[in-house]
Structure formats: C-alpha cells, structure tokens
Design a protein around this motif. Structure first.
Motif, short mmCIF file in Angstrom:
data_model
loop_
_atom_site.label_atom_id
_atom_site.label_comp_id
_atom_site.label_asym_id
_atom_site.label_seq_id
_atom_site.Cartn_x
_atom_site.Cartn_y
_atom_site.Cartn_z
N LEU A 549 0.65 -1.22 0.12
CA LEU A 549 -0.07 -0.21 0.22
C LEU A 549 1.15 1.00 -0.33
O LEU A 549 0.47 2.32 -1.22
N GLN A 550 2.44 1.04 0.76
CA GLN A 550 3.13 2.54 0.58
C GLN A 550 3.30 2.20 -1.01
O GLN A 550 3.71 3.67 -0.70
N ARG A 551 3.75 1.64 -0.96
CA ARG A 551 4.85 1.74 -2.52
C ARG A 551 3.63 2.01 -3.68
O ARG A 551 4.01 2.88 -4.18
N ASN A 552 2.59 1.45 -2.94
CA ASN A 552 1.60 2.12 -4.74
C ASN A 552 0.74 3.24 -4.19
O ASN A 552 -0.10 3.32 -5.06
N GLY A 553 1.29 3.91 -3.28
CA GLY A 553 0.41 4.71 -2.60
C GLY A 553 0.08 5.81 -3.52
O GLY A 553 -0.66 6.23 -3.79
N PHE A 554 1.39 6.32 -4.28
CA PHE A 554 1.16 7.25 -5.32
C PHE A 554 0.64 7.29 -6.23
O PHE A 554 -0.25 8.54 -7.34
N ASN A 555 0.69 6.01 -6.96
CA ASN A 555 0.58 6.22 -8.07
C ASN A 555 -1.80 5.42 -7.86
O ASN A 555 -1.81 5.95 -9.15
N SER A 556 -1.81 5.04 -6.62
CA SER A 556 -3.50 5.09 -6.58
C SER A 556 -4.16 6.18 -6.94
O SER A 556 -3.39 7.46 -6.73
N ASP A 557 -4.85 5.86 -7.96
CA ASP A 557 -6.47 6.91 -8.00
C ASP A 557 -7.12 7.65 -6.80
O ASP A 557 -7.93 8.05 -6.94
N LEU A 558 -6.94 6.71 -6.47
CA LEU A 558 -8.00 6.61 -4.66
C LEU A 558 -7.66 5.91 -3.51
O LEU A 558 -7.60 4.99 -3.04
N ASN A 559 -6.49 7.23 -3.14
CA ASN A 559 -5.43 6.61 -2.03
C ASN A 559 -6.24 7.50 -0.59
O ASN A 559 -5.62 8.07 -0.31
N VAL A 560 -7.29 6.65 0.09
CA VAL A 560 -7.73 7.39 1.52
C VAL A 560 -8.10 6.50 1.94
O VAL A 560 -7.75 4.89 1.49
N GLN A 561 -8.39 6.72 3.30
CA GLN A 561 -8.73 5.18 4.26
C GLN A 561 -9.99 5.59 4.75
O GLN A 561 -10.90 6.39 4.78
N ILE A 562 -11.16 4.90 4.81
CA ILE A 562 -12.32 4.54 5.41
C ILE A 562 -12.65 3.95 6.68
O ILE A 562 -11.64 3.23 7.15
N ASP A 563 -13.28 4.05 7.55
CA ASP A 563 -13.10 3.07 8.61
C ASP A 563 -14.61 2.79 9.04
O ASP A 563 -16.10 3.11 9.23
N THR A 564 -14.16 0.91 8.93
CA THR A 564 -16.19 0.32 8.65
C THR A 564 -15.82 0.13 10.61
O THR A 564 -17.57 -0.56 10.76
N SER A 565 -15.40 0.41 10.71
CA SER A 565 -15.17 -0.27 12.58
C SER A 565 -16.43 0.39 12.88
O SER A 565 -17.56 -0.81 13.80
N PRO A 566 -16.79 1.40 13.24
CA PRO A 566 -18.28 2.14 13.82
C PRO A 566 -19.73 0.87 13.43
O PRO A 566 -20.31 0.42 13.86
N ILE A 567 -19.61 0.21 11.79
CA ILE A 567 -20.62 -0.12 11.67
C ILE A 567 -20.82 -1.59 12.20
O ILE A 567 -21.77 -1.90 13.01
N ALA A 568 -18.61 -1.45 12.15
CA ALA A 568 -19.29 -3.93 12.21
C ALA A 568 -19.12 -3.24 13.89
O ALA A 568 -19.86 -4.31 13.98
N GLN A 569 -18.90 -2.26 15.11
CA GLN A 569 -19.43 -2.05 16.53
C GLN A 569 -20.99 -2.52 16.67
O GLN A 569 -21.58 -3.06 17.25
N ARG A 570 -21.89 -1.53 15.72
CA ARG A 570 -23.42 -1.67 15.41
C ARG A 570 -23.04 -2.74 15.67
O ARG A 570 -24.33 -3.27 16.38
#
Lengths: 662, 516
Positions: A549-570
């Motif tokens: 991920l680190q290596r390809n980060g620059f070339n990626s067209d969609l490099n952000v993070q999401i966090d579904t853990s609140p959903i998993a918690q619910r």
C-alpha cells in the motif's frame, strides 16, 4: 423512550447503542425479527409510540411506508429528512453534519451555513500538497508553479478539491460552488490548465468566494479569471487587424451569453420559452451580438505574461485576475442586445457595461435559477417552483437582483423541495427527484464511511505525503473541474430513452453519464475501498499488504482510508449486545436466529444512512437471503462480520435506489 | 406478421420543451418495415466534436490563374483568406511502390519531424485532378484515396433548404447556427428546422422494430452502439442505445470472474436488480446496472476470442491498434483523444456481431478538441494526425476481415470554421468538408468548390468567412442509409428534410451518388 431525536447526538453510534437496547429487549423472544427492522427505520421518523406497540407488526409490514407517512416536518428534523436534505445541500450526510441538521433544523442549519465565513483556500492547500510531494526544488513562486514538475499540477489540485468537498464544515458553500462549476464551466481537459492547475485552484476559490455572493459580481470575476480566459480563449484576444486579416475571438462572448447568463431564447419568469405570433421561440441574441461582445473582450491577458496571448509554462500569473492592455482593445462603440456601449471605454468599464446589459435581461433569473434547482434538488421542477426562485433571484426582498444566498435558501426551503418523501410508487405532481452524479454518489459514500486521509506514503521524490486525501481522476464518468466541454458533463435538457420518460417532456440530465462505463468503474472503486482502504480490515491484512500500500500509494487514484469499524460495532451490538470485536456468536449455529436478526438490523441501519427510501421489500429480501447464506469465513468470525458489512454496503450502494435523489 | 402498434406522440417527435409550434405539424407514426437480413453491413458515424476546421484538411489546391478554376475558387484566394493559417501549396508525395506505402521514405515523412505547426503548414497531397488537396498531416487519408476507399463531400453542413447569400434573409435556416450543442443536435437528429427528440439512427432503428421485438432486439448489443458517451443520434422511441467504454470493458470487480465468492455476490446483485423498484428514475438505473452486468460479462468472454491484430503494423512500426506516442510521432505532444481505441472496439464488436448472426450494426465514435479558437497551429495538426492514423488503422482491420464492402464510415462535425482567423485560431462558422470511407464508396469529391471571396454568393455577409453549405448533411447520410438498406419509402421518416433537396419529386435525386 426509544426515539429521542431531540437529543443532541453528535455521534450516530450512541443513538444506535440505544437502539440496540431495544433490540435486546425484544430480541429475547427471538421470533419477532421485525422489531429491529422497524425500530431502526422509525427512529428517524421520531415516533414516540412505545416500541411494544410496534412489536406486533409482522415482518411483512413494510417499514418504508410507515417511515414515509410518519415523517415529521417539524424541527428538529427526522433522520430520513436530514439525510435527504443533505443529499441536496452537501457532499453527503456524515454523522456530524447530520447531527447538526437534526439539532438546528433545516432552516437553522442553512442560516448557520450562510453565516459561516469563507473557509481555507483551495489554492493554498494545492500549493501545500504540491510542495509536500515535490520539495526538492522551490518551484512555487509569485507567478505560480514553474517546471520541473514530477507530476502535472492537476493531481495536487484534485486532491485539494476532494479534501475540501469531503471535510469542509461549510458544506453548503462547497456544494453550491460545485453546482456553479457545472454552469460556469472551466475544465482541465484544456491541457494548459491541466498542467498549470494553480489556475483551477484559484478558479475553485473564486466559485467558493462568490457562492453566496451576487451573480452579477460572479460574472465579473468569471470574465477576468485567467482560468476562464484560457478555457474560452479570451485571454490574449485582440482587436481586429485588417493587415493580418483577423477579427476578435468570439468564443467567450458566445458562451457567456448562451451558457452563463441568458440562454438562447427569451423565456417567461417560470422558465418556459416565450413564443412569437407564429409560435416560434424568439432568440435573445444574434450572431451580430456575438461579434459585438467579442470586441468588448479584447485587451485582457494574464498578469506578467511576456508575450501577449502566449501560453508559456512558467510565465503569466494564473492566480490573479487578468490585466488590461489598451493597445489590443477595440475602443469603438458596440451595440449589444439593442443597447449601445459608448466608444472610448477602456478596461473594466467596457466589460462592466456589457455585463450590465446582459444582467438586466429578464432571462437571467429563470435561466440560472432553473439550473441551480436541477443541480441541487430536482430534474423537473414545476414552473411554479422556478418562478418562485426566479422571483427571489430578481429581488431578494431588499431590491437586489442576483443574491445567491437568498436564491439557494429559496431553492432548498421551497415546499416542492421539502414536501414529504415520496414512496417510489406514489405519484405526486412534482416530486423532487433526480439521479445522482457519480462525484456526489462517491462523496456521500466516503463521508458515510468516515473517510480519513491516506496513511502516509512516499512521493516520486521520496518525500512523505501525509494527511492528504489522495484522489486523482476516478473512472466513474465524472471528475471535478474536468467536464469534456463547456457544455458540462451533461446538458440540462437530456432525456434518456427509457420507460417513463417516453411521451413526456421530462428530463434526467445525469442519466447521460450513468452507463456501463461509469457504473462499473464506480463499483470497482467501491471494491478497492472496501477491500484495501478500510482501517477495520487492518487486523486481517499482513505486513506485506501495508508495504504494498505504501509503495503503490502515490500511483493509486483513490488513496484514502475509510473506517467501517463503527458499523461493525453496531452490528456486534445487534448481534450480541457488546462491541468487543469477537463476534463470538456469529458463526455459531446455535445462534443462527440472532445472526439473522442482527443482519436485518445491520442492513436497515446502513439503509438509513445510504438511502432515503429503503430497498423495495423484495429486493431487501434478496439481499437478506444472500447475507444469511453460509458463512464464507466460518472459522474467523470478525472477518465474516467484516464481509457481511462490506457486502451490505456494496449491494446498497450499487442498488438503483442509491442513485436516485428524492 | 402483426405490426406492433407504437404510440408516437407529436411531442416525442418534435421535442424541445418550448417549441410550441410543433403541435401544428402532423407526424405519422413511423411505418414499420422488415429489416434486411440477407447480409451483414455496419455503419460508423465519426463525430468530430467542436467544429473541425476542415478548410485546412481538404484544401483548395488549384492554381486559379490562367486556365484554372477562376478567381475565388482556387489556392490563391484560400491563401489570402486564411492568411497566417494557410497551408503551403507545396505538393507532397506518398512515394508508393507497387501501390504500397514506404513508411520509412523521407519523402513520406513530412509529418514525422519538426513541430506540429511545421507539419501542419508544410504542404498537401493533391487529390489527382480534382482541384483539392489533403493536409500533409494526413498522409494515410491520401493513401486511402489512392486505394479507392475514400470520398469527400465538399462544403456540406446543416441546411433546412438550399440557400445563398441573397436568400439568407428570407430562407428558413437551421435553428441557432454557430452554437455547438444545437448544430450537433441538428446533425444527429437530421432536422435543421426544429429541435426534435429522436436521432436519425434512432428513428432508423424504430423503422426496423417490427416483428420479433425488432432488429437485434434479442442480442445484448441491440442495433446502436455508442463508444464512450451517449449520442442524440441514437435517441429512439424503442431502441435503447448501448454505451460502451473504448477497449475491453473491465470486469465488475468483486461480482464477476472465477472466484466463487464473487460470483455469489454477483448473483445476489442481479437477483436484487431483477426485483428492484419500478418508478422511472430507479427503473433507469436498474436497466443500466443490469446492462453493466450482462455486457461486461459477455465481452470479457468474447473479446479475447476476436482477431489478433498484433501482426499488422502501422506507419511507425507500431502494432495496428496501438496509438504511437510522441517519441515516435515527433509532433511535440501525444496525439489527443482515444479514437484509435474506439475504432479497435468497433472492429471487434463487428466481428462479434457478425459471428452472432447480426445483419446490421451502427456505431457512433468521436474525436473531440476541434474547437480551435486558440493556438490552432499547435493543436489542429495533432487532431488531424490522429484522425488520419486512426481511420487508416480501422480500414486496414476491416480489409483484413475481407468485409471492406460491408462497412462504411463517415464523419460529421458541429460546423466548419471561419476562414478568417482571430490571431490565434478560428471561430464557429457553417459549411465544411466531410469524408466517407470504405470499400463500397465511390471515390470522388462530391459538391462544388465554393467561391471563397468575402463578398461571394457562398459567403455569409460578414467579414469572417463563414461559408454557406452547398449540400445538406442529409444528402450524404441518406445515401449511406440507402446503401445500408433503408427503403425509399422510409426516407421521409428518417430524414424529414431530405425532400427539399430532391429534384422533380424524385427522392433518390436528393442524395449523393456516393455509394457503389
């Protein structure tokens, strides 16, 4: 008391936690799976009915019908109405903005948004990201960026654009600026702007600055903008030269009238076309007017351009308004739309005189109002709706024409925009309905999934890029400030060939870009997000993955993070009334009923954030049947939980319902 | 065979919201005609978005002095009107040996070196003794002419009825001349008089919608395929166009492919779509999403089974459907657009369509960027270079399949551009030239050379040099549609304005004798 949307819940999970309590209570009986379903839906409807009274409803009681009929129009806003409103007025309902709307009510929230001062500059952020990525040479100076570049500048501008859209607290301003960018179009498909994208950043700032200002002043700013000057080629425009057999460039003059100010035909205040005695529409302007106006826009070019009209890669300032050079200006008198601009005017005087003539036309109000309504609320506003908004455009109540803040407020508070949410099968005269643009569909998803900056990664110059939403052009049929032409991504009168549009005059402009290409591209980026960008999946991914991920980060067209853990918690709350992450009962056959109920609750929970009206009952059942199928990860319950969350999100976001804004 | 009764409202035929006068017109529902089934034919419409400055693609080359065509009709007037944008009269040579191009020959290399502008102005390939020449950036088009696979239509455009400078004030003119979107619409709907809803290829599809659900109705392709974006040319009452990305469509990741887990999700998704809501906005999305699943799945299977073109090479030794980059082309920038990729797709979709027994297919492909108000000398040559290369590549692929007599490509563009420049580029005008390509085309330049002088009867009365078209676009489209199998009796439905260009009521006289 299970439904207290009066509470100032700044965070969803809290509210859901209380819901889970309901579930816990009812769930003991284990054979009334409808409870969770209903409650999740009804919490938005702000019912004060005791839950016990609802528990008798059979599963087939269609929750969306109840939600629709019970909708409260009183403040504070119901969840459903708040989600729906934020689809119209923001880049999507994240939990904070939702809470804010529900607390203040729609009008209160609009007032608060209108009162917010202009936020951070897109240009500054673009520069920051560019310098973070390419720190080796000091390549940003008073005239903008100069070579060498390791990437064309649009990459950084695009990242800055998305960051603001996704995170800025002045969401209404951001959304209106986006709407304006689809009427007053400047596009990086012009290669020069793509490379020297500081022009686009300054352009975005211009739109943000004027989003709640006056449209007349916006037209001035647009006319002097170097980005527009380059895009519609009136920078470097010269008066006629008989020796060289040249005449002024007509490009900006034409599109200013046709697309930015008055449109082609004379119209009534409700936007309908005025017809002459023969039943023919009457053009507002002629080719002669275009040629006259072209002469007005002579003598303007970028500040500091060494060669008038040239487009060097390191000369000419694209961040400040263009400057006037008298010797290239046509100072003779001009006749525009039957009015005379006297000879001898120079610089802004000539331009402002011409803009005054255009802005005085009665077409401006309905022409601009109708398009803003279409961008924010509905594809097919009633004539009366257009007329009401046009009236505000013409006079904000204080005798001022062109007050965009007043216009935006009128659009969003209009009874047609605020009428109760329609069930899909309910016919109303003019339900607010439109298809969603890919950019807005993406931003809604990201904001709902708690989008965060990319994990730090290295640029080509090996510097660390951190705290950046690294989004380049996505294969979703639409990218910001990247329309294929001055006619936007779609035209306002586009009619799809489809059932229900045949034999009507109704339009669905966004349908023009929702096709195999954009939808499959959208799905494929959802796949990337859910599989490779979700912080909640880190425990399931090995060190190699992080390195990659680190290596390809620059070339990626969609490099952000999401966090579904609140959903998993619910989800875990629904399942086993805790959120310790073990999902101890998920893969245990003895708890299969709980599993089913929790999955129902999860799906409905997600529906309430992603959709305005839930899936059709049959479609919902198909999804439930799939999710209730055999476990894919029978030996790893947390992974299985994550899969269920992922698949639920995917099916909802790729459902037809997600793409309809109601 | 029972002909299904379709309801075509006047509003549908004569769409634009506001054009109220249309209700006074009466339009019969299109007559249903069985579609041709005996052989295979494909039509490709290439739209050059933005308004191609075709006056610098097909160039008046004749010396107008002495025995030449007369003042106003030859190179000298062209050069005077175009001033700094005039292409040189220098004759370039294709240097063919045994009818074959010697790609590496220095003669033939005019376009390969130097700046884009140098290449643009260097000279022209003379089209035998027609009095016309082709810009030196487009040697492959000159080659196609040599190989009898190219025809030109000179000075054509949008017209309601024939018109000259004298009758401009009284004649019926196309609605909103010089506006991009409206002139595009005039062309794609083949109706210059009124803004209407349906495109001419869409109406053609409606004509062939009788019986068994209509032409290609059972096939996921349908009749009409647009590459990249939808086009009003395919707007139809009954036949939905298919919009495909250029190139092999990517899989719907996570829902297709060999992985069982993905397949299960994809199955659930398709089942969900099948029972999703019924209102029209959702219904539209539902149908698009279903198409996405069906067509990507089909094409991912079929695409790899189509021909291998890698053995055929192009002018730069590149594989046939590779677009050479700037290092090879040497014009300072990469060639803009993805026309080559679009035409590769068309070639492969033709192959799949034929093998599936389709008898007719229509494609819409585009190249944009022709709105050259500024720095035309830097930009236009790149576009012409791509155009020329891409068309040659496509024709070569079609020839390799042995179906050159069954596939015809033709161009349209918003409008021609002003002869006079604005110091940097050219502005919106009217008449221009278009080409028709394929083995069924009768080589020639159709249409008359206009008089390019400022006050000539061929010129709009302003100094900019907006040439009044001598031929309506429909006069070409109808010729191709007739070749395609459209019956004379259906011509009025598909091209309602065509009759105004007919002599003595003979509809066939309205279209050009351009097809063999």
């Amino acid at each position: 008391m299970y439904c207290d949307s009066n509470r100032l819940d700044s965070d969803f999970p809290t509210n859901r936690y209380r819901l889970a309590g309901v579930k816990q209570h009812a769930g003991r009986v284990h054979n009334k799976p409808a409870v969770a379903v209903l409650v999740v839906w009804l919490v938005g409807a702000c019912l004060s009915t005791p839950v016990a009274a609802q528990t008798q409803q059979p599963l087939s009681a269609q929750p969306q019908k109840i939600a629709a009929t019970m909708i409260s129009t009183e403040k504070p806003e119901s969840l459903q109405e708040a989600v729906r409103f934020l689809n119209q007025a923001s880049f999507g309902p994240d939990s904070q903005t939702l809470a804010s709307v529900r607390q203040q009510g729609i009008e209160g929230w609009i007032n608060q948004q209108l009162a917010m001062p202009l936020g951070p500059s897109n240009l500054n952020r673009t520069v920051e990201i560019a310098l973070m990525s390419e720190p080796v040479t000091p390549w940003f100076g008073s005239m903008g960026f100069v070579p060498p570049r390791s990437s064309p500048l649009w990459v950084y501008q695009n990242a800055a654009w998305w960051e603001q859209a996704l995170t800025a607290p002045d969401q209404l301003r951001q959304r209106v600026a986006f709407a304006l960018s689809e009427i007053l179009v400047v596009s990086s498909t012009e290669g020069y702007l793509n490379i020297r994208a500081e022009a686009l950043a300054a352009w975005q700032d211009l739109l943000l600055q004027h989003a709640f200002g006056n449209y007349r002043e916006l037209l001035s700013a647009v006319s002097y903008s170097p980005a527009m000057g380059v895009f519609l080629s009136h920078h470097g425009n010269r008066k006629a030269d008989p020796k060289k057999q040249t005449s002024p460039d007509e490009n900006y003059a034409r599109e200013l009238m046709q697309l930015f100010a008055i449109g082609l035909y004379q119209v009534n205040p409700d936007g309908s076309t005025r017809l002459d005695s023969k039943g023919q529409p009457v053009p507002v302007y002629t080719q002669q007017d275009v040629m006259e106006l072209a002469r007005v826009f002579t003598g303007w070019d970028m500040v500091g351009n060494l060669y008038y009209g040239g487009k060097g890669l390191n000369v000419g300032n694209l961040m400040t308004p263009m400057e006037f050079t008298e010797k290239f200006h046509d100072t003779d008198s001009k006749t525009l739309l039957g009015k005379t601009i006297p000879a001898g005017l120079k610089g802004k005087d000539d331009v402002e005189a011409a803009l005054d003539i255009l802005f005085a036309r009665p077409e401006v109000a309905p022409f601009v109002s109708r398009q803003l309504i279409q961008r924010l609320v509905t594809s097919n506003p009633s004539a009366a709706y257009v007329k009401r908004v046009s009236a505000v455009f013409d006079n904000n109540g204080k005798g001022i024409k062109g007050d965009l803040a007043a216009v935006v407020k009128a659009i969003l508070l209009d009874p047609e925009a605020r009428q109760p949410v329609m069930n899909p099968d309910t016919s109303a005269a003019n339900p607010p309905l439109k298809l969603r643009e890919p950019i807005l569909a993406m931003s809604h998803l990201l904001r709902t999934l708690n989008v965060q900056p990319a994990a730090p990664f290295n640029s080509r110059q090996n510097s660390q890029i951190h705290d950046v939403y690294w989004i380049k052009r996505l294969p979703i049929g639409q990218n910001p400030l990247n329309s294929p032409s001055v006619f936007n991504f779609f035209e306002p009168d586009f009619q799809p060939v489809a059932e229900g549009f045949r034999d009507t005059d109704d339009v669905a402009p966004e349908a023009a870009i929702l096709d195999v290409q954009s939808l499959s591209g959208f799905n494929n980026r959802i796949d990337l997000l859910l599989n490779s960008r979700d912080k909640a999946r880190l425990p399931f991914q090995n060190a190699q993955f992080a390195e990659q991920l680190q290596r390809n980060g620059f070339n990626s067209d969609l490099n952000v993070q999401i966090d579904t853990s609140p959903i998993a918690q619910r989800f875990e709350q629904y399942l086993e009334q805790d959120s310790n992450g073990d999902f101890a009962t998920l893969n245990n056959p003895a708890f299969s009923l709980q599993r089913q109920e929790a999955i129902s609750a999860l799906l409905d929970d997600l529906q309430s954030r992603l959709l305005v009206v839930p899936l059709a009952p049959k479609a919902r059942q198909v999804v439930l049947d799939y999710l209730n199928g055999p476990a894919v990860y029978p030996k790893n319950a947390p992974m299985e939980a994550n899969r269920l969350v992922r698949d639920s999100i995917r099916l909802l976001v790729m459902s037809p319902e997600y793409w309809v804004q109601r | 065979m029972k002909t299904p009764d379709i309801k075509v409202s006047r509003r549908d035929l004569l769409k634009l919201m506001a054009l109220g006068s249309v209700s006074q017109m009466s339009f019969a529902a299109p007559q249903k005609t069985p579609w041709p089934k005996d052989d295979y034919k494909a039509l490709v419409c290439l739209f050059l978005y933005g308004g191609n400055d075709s006056w610098n693609l097909l160039i008046p080359a004749a010396d107008e002095q002495g025995a030449g065509p007369g003042v106003g009709f030859g190179y000298q007037t062209y050069q005077q009107r175009r001033a700094e944008l005039a292409v040189a009269a220098e004759r370039l040579s294709l240097n063919l040996q045994n009818g074959q191009p010697q790609w590496s020959s220095p003669d033939y290399n005019a376009y390969k070196s130097g700046s884009a502008a140098e290449s643009y102005f260097k000279g022209l390939y003379e089209l035998d003794n027609t009095g016309w020449g082709i810009n030196g950036c487009a040697p492959e088009l000159a080659l196609l002419w040599q190989q009898q696979q190219l025809a030109w239509v000179a000075n054509t455009g949008t017209l309601v009825e024939p018109v000259t400078r004298e009758t401009l004030a009284s004649a019926r003119l196309p609605y909103f001349l010089y506006a991009h979107n409206h002139q595009q619409r005039v062309l794609t709907t083949a109706n210059a008089e009124r803004m209407v809803r349906y495109g001419w290829a869409g109406r053609l599809a409606d004509v062939w919608m009788s019986g068994q659900g209509g032409i290609n109705a059972a096939h996921p392709f349908g009749l009409n395929i647009s590459m990249g974006n939808n086009s009003p040319i395919f707007a139809s009452h009954q036949a939905q166009e298919l919009v495909l990305p250029p190139g092999k469509p990517p899989l719907v990741v996570g829902m297709q492919g060999d992985n069982k887990m993905h397949q299960a999700l994809g199955d659930a998704y398709q089942q969900m779509l099948a029972v999703s809501g019924s209102d029209r906005f959702r219904g539209y999305m539902q149908s698009q999403q279903q198409r996405m699943m069906n067509i990507t799945s089909m094409l991912n299977e079929r695409w790899p089974q189509t021909r291998d073109y890698s053995k055929i090479t192009g002018p730069y030794d590149e594989k046939l459907f590779d677009l050479p980059d700037n290092r090879l082309v040497g014009l300072g920038e990469n060639l803009p657009g993805n026309l080559t990729a679009q035409l590769e797709s068309v070639a492969r979709l033709i192959e799949i369509g034929r093998s599936d027994g389709l008898s007719r297919q229509i494609f819409f492909v585009t190249l944009g960027g022709f709105d050259t108000h500024a720095v035309q000398a830097d930009k236009h040559p790149l576009l012409l270079r791509h155009l020329s290369l891409a068309l040659w590549k496509f024709q070569t692929a079609i020839n390799s399949m042995g179906i050159e007599k069954q596939v015809t490509l033709f161009t349209q563009s918003d409008f021609g551009r002003t002869l006079q420049n604005n110091g940097s580029g050219t502005d919106h005008a009217w008449g221009g030239h278009q080409l028709v390509m394929g083995g069924a085309v009768k080589r020639g330049v159709y249409g008359n050379m206009p008089d390019l002088r400022e006050n000539s009867p061929n010129m709009v009365a302003d100094q900019r040099g907006r040439v009044i078209p001598g031929l309506a676009a429909e006069q070409t489209s109808a010729a191709i549609a007739s070749w395609f199998g459209l019956q004379d009796t259906d011509m009025g439905t598909v091209f309602p304005g065509l009759r105004r260009f007919a002599k003595d009521g003979n509809i066939r006289s309205a279209w050009l004798p351009i097809m063999a």
